[in-house]
Design a protein around this motif. Structure first.
Motif, PDB file in Angstrom:
ATOM      1  N   GLN A 106       0.583  -1.560  -0.080  1.00  0.00           N
ATOM      2  CA  GLN A 106       0.099  -0.069  -0.105  1.00  0.00           C
ATOM      3  C   GLN A 106       0.574   1.577  -0.121  1.00  0.00           C
ATOM      4  OE1 GLN A 106      -0.080  -2.378   2.018  1.00  0.00           O
ATOM      5  NE2 GLN A 106      -1.811  -3.126   2.377  1.00  0.00           N
ATOM      6  N   ARG A 129       3.204   8.072  -0.257  1.00  0.00           N
ATOM      7  CA  ARG A 129       1.928   7.443   0.575  1.00  0.00           C
ATOM      8  C   ARG A 129       1.836   6.499   0.630  1.00  0.00           C
ATOM      9  NH1 ARG A 129      -3.434  10.242  -2.808  1.00  0.00           N
ATOM     10  NH2 ARG A 129      -1.415  11.876  -3.503  1.00  0.00           N
ATOM     11  N   TYR A 130       0.474   6.812   1.591  1.00  0.00           N
ATOM     12  CA  TYR A 130      -0.275   5.168   2.066  1.00  0.00           C
ATOM     13  C   TYR A 130      -1.715   5.485   1.522  1.00  0.00           C
ATOM     14  CZ  TYR A 130      -0.186   0.596   4.491  1.00  0.00           C
ATOM     15  OH  TYR A 130      -0.594  -0.260   5.314  1.00  0.00           O
ATOM     16  N   HIS A 131      -1.918   4.100   1.473  1.00  0.00           N
ATOM     17  CA  HIS A 131      -3.048   3.276   0.594  1.00  0.00           C
ATOM     18  C   HIS A 131      -3.591   2.712   1.356  1.00  0.00           C
ATOM     19  CE1 HIS A 131      -2.010   5.150  -3.297  1.00  0.00           C
ATOM     20  NE2 HIS A 131      -1.325   4.548  -2.944  1.00  0.00           N
ATOM     21  N   ASP A 136      -6.107   7.534   1.684  1.00  0.00           N
ATOM     22  CA  ASP A 136      -5.047   8.345   1.245  1.00  0.00           C
ATOM     23  C   ASP A 136      -4.246   9.179   2.684  1.00  0.00           C
ATOM     24  OD1 ASP A 136      -5.495   6.547  -0.738  1.00  0.00           O
ATOM     25  OD2 ASP A 136      -3.930   7.609  -1.729  1.00  0.00           O
TER      26      ASP A 136
END
Length: 169
Positions: A106, A129-131, A136
């Motif tokens: 992610q 960026r972390y999903h 996000d």
């Protein structure tokens, strides 16, 4: 895989220096072109190199003339180019890279550096960026560098760090 992309357009418009200085400017025919190459690896890394030309953009003497007039025309130029999503410089290049799934599936890393090939100033930007499924979260960093009388050296903030959240519904 590799992808080559190219774009060309022609339009009649005033030169950007004339727009920024606010004088009555005649429209003239200008060409814009972009040529780039994107190379993607099986690991998820994708790198793009791009060169761009804007016939209505500012050359070296235009930049000098613009900054000699003070901050108001500089602001007018930036407002006009942002509104039209137009490149201010006559020539520029950019290198862009993104890596999907860094450490975790992610987590993505994206970065670019763009250089005004006329005044040699540049802008660097990076994002981590972390999903999540509906959200996000991104940590972004941006740095403009160059002399005070250059496109990216004239930015009001030389360096910006921000955390941004995105909700999907």
């Amino acid at each position: 895989s590799a992808v080559v992309h190219a774009e060309w357009s022609m339009a009649r418009s005033p030169r950007l220096i004339d727009t920024a200085l606010g004088g009555a400017a005649p429209s003239a025919r200008h060409h814009e072109a972009t040529l780039g190459l994107t190379y993607s690896l099986p690991s998820g890394l994708s790198v793009t190199a791009e060169v761009a030309y804007n016939g209505a953009g500012l050359n070296r003497s235009d930049w000098q003339q613009l900054f000699a007039q003070g901050p108001a025309p500089v602001g007018a130029l930036f407002a006009a180019t942002q509104a039209d999503q137009e490149m201010a410089a006559r020539r520029a290049w950019m290198l862009y890279a993104t890596q999907k799934g860094v450490l975790w599936k992610q987590l993505d890393v994206t970065a670019f550096v763009r250089q005004n090939a006329v005044d040699r100033s540049h802008l660097a930007w990076a994002e981590l960026r972390y999903h999540w499924p509906r959200f996000d979260l991104a940590l972004q960093w941006q740095r403009g560098s160059g002399k005070a009388d250059t496109e990216y050296g004239a930015l009001p903030y030389r360096q910006v760090v921000q955390v941004v959240g995105f909700v999907y519904f």
